[in-house]
Enzyme design. Structure first.
Site, mmCIF file in Angstrom:
data_model
loop_
_atom_site.group_PDB
_atom_site.id
_atom_site.type_symbol
_atom_site.label_atom_id
_atom_site.label_comp_id
_atom_site.label_asym_id
_atom_site.label_seq_id
_atom_site.Cartn_x
_atom_site.Cartn_y
_atom_site.Cartn_z
ATOM 1 N N HIS A 12 0.831 -1.213 0.000
ATOM 2 C CA HIS A 12 0.000 0.000 0.000
ATOM 3 C C HIS A 12 0.869 1.268 0.000
ATOM 4 C CE1 HIS A 12 -3.657 2.364 1.141
ATOM 5 N NE2 HIS A 12 -2.755 3.125 1.734
ATOM 6 N N GLU A 13 1.767 1.334 0.963
ATOM 7 C CA GLU A 13 2.599 2.552 1.067
ATOM 8 C C GLU A 13 3.523 2.685 -0.136
ATOM 9 O OE1 GLU A 13 1.654 4.650 3.134
ATOM 10 O OE2 GLU A 13 0.467 3.365 4.460
ATOM 11 N N HIS A 15 1.726 4.560 -2.773
ATOM 12 C CA HIS A 15 1.822 6.010 -2.554
ATOM 13 C C HIS A 15 3.195 6.521 -2.992
ATOM 14 C CE1 HIS A 15 -1.865 6.826 -0.384
ATOM 15 N NE2 HIS A 15 -1.629 5.919 0.545
ATOM 16 N N GLU A 50 -4.885 7.536 -2.882
ATOM 17 C CA GLU A 50 -5.357 6.234 -2.400
ATOM 18 C C GLU A 50 -5.690 5.301 -3.571
ATOM 19 O OE1 GLU A 50 -5.407 4.841 0.586
ATOM 20 O OE2 GLU A 50 -4.465 6.621 1.447
#
Lengths: 502, 502
Positions: free
Chosen positions: A266-267, A270, A296
């Site tokens: 997830h990170e 980003h 997101e």
């Protein structure tokens, strides 16, 4: 128009000064969340507060204001990037001018130290110690909404800070469609005879090998460690100081290597967005992701659509079992199903892909109530618990697993949560109306470990624009139509009907 | 004198602003040395450079200058701390005013990125890549010495920045006495029949248990982890952002846990000094160690006089063998001797306590030559090698083990090295004329693990003053006499005559 070019040059210089202060603040926050000792918090908030004060003075200084408002008169002569910079500068300036300096500084100090207090409170399951901080943060956010102004409801003003142009009216509509669709799917899954054993993912896993695995995983996804670093923090996050120093954190558990794995993916999503911001805008106010929702969409695309996809897990399987021995008793199919098991639960960040959006809808509803002044803070934990019982059929027995679970409010972020669900919607729409259209061998690329080609598509269509186009414009540019919840629901239907056989 | 009190209040406010910027810079440096990715260096130096510019503007601004020069007229009415603050402010201001702003900013940027270039150069044993950086740093230091001014030789101006009041004339004298004494002792040791096997300290030691041991060791010495943190960096250092966030770094090796151990003790000595600075001065320009020499007296006291002492090692023995299994085949006496083996070597930070000061004298002589313009940078590695051959009888075969071994020059620190040797001298003088006088049970305290009572003595006599008294005044206040090299030589004689039987 010589004049506008001259002014624009000076405007960029001051932008760069602001970026200098912002990057310094960013490092101070990173440091605070990853390594700062507990007793450093008071002094740190003074330093961050001081930098905020410098930023405020720079931004509200006469020279900069004159430049911004002057340039705003020349928008038609500018290219898209220049236009976006000036518009963003004016928007921010309008915001700053509406909030009295003293209140702004007080609020900056408050949220600078909020995370540390929150982390302590969560660890001790102590809502009472965090309550006064949260009250203050909500109080300030209400005031800020009032200062900014809104057409229909104060929460609109906060929403707009994270997802420009979004309104309660619109989100209420989208979330209703989303919720109804989710509940239908959830019902089908509940009725399915398929039983999935997700406990196979648990075991005893030392932290050091997890760190090594997560580092290599991020690399495989295209995260550049010459321009990045991974550390640990209570709540995983990503941050960046320009496009050449983009960092992520992960929180490890000795019982469960998979949560950290997906948090890293997830990170990394980003971070890849920020690493792909072009050099020519990195030191400007459009030198970053355009909105929290689009941000997101990237992190959740990597985490869920890509990372929890069958093809990815089949490809990643060998790496996973070599890092986490206990997993090798299970097939890729077992692991794929375990990772995608749908099961209503208490903790947002541990939620499965399908129920996740219901966690968001709960927070969205509570935030609206908070900002509308409809919440007695003594009762907030109960309101939280009641909504979980109602929507998900589960009830938190501690504050830590209830109202204290998320970092966001402690940092002043009210109005942010909807971005996660919007990200889901944007991501699925980009998949169906973008990636699958432009990359006919999309699933093959994943099977062959060529995620870099997908990343390239995202870089070209999303990342390279930085903050040039507002979310609404961007999603239409990419997919040829406005935001539509149906793609995400279609995606979920296709995925889960196969897993649960309906 | 109402007027002076009013001015002083405003003076303190601006001091605090400067401390805010300084602390932010400190965090940026810490981050750069411990975790920043390699490609972040250019951007980071821009941000640090910008903050330096803000600091410069604040310090050379009319308001602050007027305050400082105005207050300087009222010194007699002030208490010692106030006096020290105003004097230090004036000294710094005189310094700033003499250096043209542009050159100062250029230099700040240069040294902000220097450490990263140095670390790369050292790793690749590549002197050529670092040479142009070093040349620039030396060039700026020569110019700075010229701007500051000096009575006899330009190096005096640089010395004074780290050890106020020290001069080449004085240091030449002290270092001559020191060197002569050391050579006599070295000769006696060379003639001794005692053979010490220091290889018993080497082995295979994983990093994680070392981290754990070093953390606990620092705690035992009195380092407060609620106000501190340990990380890793290429070259160990300590830094602080006020008295409530004081950090150290260590560099670990898998073959040798003892070097990291003593590096931790050394940095802990620095850190305890900063943690004991009183609250009422922490945000002022005297809110830290008074000079590099006094700072080194603390770190080197903990590292050598205390840490390499027989009583400490005997007490620490059980902790050491429980962390480092390989050591338990040896007695405390074996380990004590191995840790104190005298053996001329190439690397300063690995040097034994006795030859260490000769490493310093070499650097001191080279720095004087650099600043006097007597060095061709192509020949610098050879000059370095020749001095090592002459003084210590060893010759570096790589740049990494020669001229590239130390971080200091890369950060612009020329004139700092003598502080280490001065620290040895101050420390021994404090031992004989202070601690042993006031704490009759000194050795018992160490044997009983009550280092905290010794730390308390240091806090009372050294730390609590911060920068109130210049080194010369402070050492006389504590020991009743001026700096004298004989105590350190006496200490070494007593210690090594027992070990080597002469």
């Amino acid at each position: 128009m010589e004049n506008y070019k001259e002014s624009f040059k000076r405007f960029l210089e001051i932008q760069e000064e602001m970026k200098n202060i912002g990057d310094a603040q960013g490092v101070l926050y990173w440091d605070m969340a990853t390594i700062m000792p507990s007793k450093g918090v008071e002094r740190r908030s003074e330093v961050v507060g001081y930098l905020s004060q410098l930023m405020y003075k720079l931004e509200t200084g006469k020279e900069y204001q004159d430049l911004v408002f002057g340039l705003y008169e020349h928008l038609e002569e500018m290219n898209d990037k220049e236009k976006a910079m000036v518009k963003a500068a004016k928007k921010s300036l309008d915001f700053m001018k509406k909030i009295p300096e003293e209140e702004y500084l007080e609020y900056s100090k408050l949220v600078a130290s909020g995370e540390t207090y929150w982390a302590e409170a969560r660890e001790k399951n102590d809502y009472e110690s965090f309550k006064p901080i949260l009250e203050k943060i909500v109080y300030f956010n209400k005031k800020i909404a009032g200062y900014i102004g809104y057409e229909k409801t104060p929460y609109d003003a906060l929403l707009d800070m994270y997802e420009p142009g979004a309104t309660v009216e619109e989100i209420d509509g989208v979330f209703k469609e989303l919720r109804d669709g989710l509940l239908v799917l959830l019902k089908k899954i509940g009725e399915s005879a398929v039983e999935i054993d997700s406990s196979i993912l648990k075991g005893e896993y030392a932290i050091e090998p997890q760190k090594k695995y997560n580092t290599e995983l991020a690399k495989r996804l295209g995260y550049d460690f010459e321009r990045g670093a991974i550390a640990e923090s209570a709540h995983p996050f990503s941050t960046n100081f320009g496009n050449k120093d983009v960092r992520i954190t992960t929180a490890y558990s000795k019982e469960d290597p998979v949560t950290a794995m997906y948090s890293t993916i997830h990170e990394t999503g980003h971070a890849i967005y920020e690493q792909n911001i072009p050099d020519d805008i990195t030191k400007t106010n459009i030198g970053g992701g355009v909105s929290m929702g689009i941000h997101e969409s990237q992190s959740r695309y990597y985490e869920n659509i890509l990372g929890r996809g069958k093809e990815f897990i089949e490809t990643e399987y060998l790496n996973m079992v070599s890092a986490f021995e206990g997993l090798k008793n299970y097939s890729p199919e077992d692991i794929y199903k375990a990772i995608n098991k749908v099961e209503p639960s208490l903790i947002r960040i541990d939620a499965d892909e399908l129920t996740y959006s219901l966690h968001i809808i709960i927070r969205y509803e509570i935030e609206k109530m908070l900002i509308n002044g409809e919440v007695n803070f003594d009762e907030l934990p109960q309101i939280w618990a009641d909504k979980y019982t109602e929507y998900l059929g589960v009830t938190p027995e501690s504050y830590a697993k209830g109202v204290l679970q998320d970092v966001h409010w402690s940092g002043g972020m009210i109005g942010y949560f909807p971005s996660y669900a919007l990200g889901n919607l944007y991501g699925a729409q980009m998949l169906y109306k973008g990636m699958l259209r432009d990359l006919p061998n999309y699933y093959e690329l994943i099977r062959e470990g060529k995620v870099s080609e997908i990343t390239k598509w995202l870089a070209d269509h999303v990342h390279s624009h930085g903050g040039t186009y507002e979310p609404k414009v961007l999603i239409e540019k990419i997919t040829g139509e406005p935001l539509n919840a149906k793609y995400f629901l279609q995606y979920l239907e296709e995925k889960y009907s196969k897993i649960y056989g309906f």
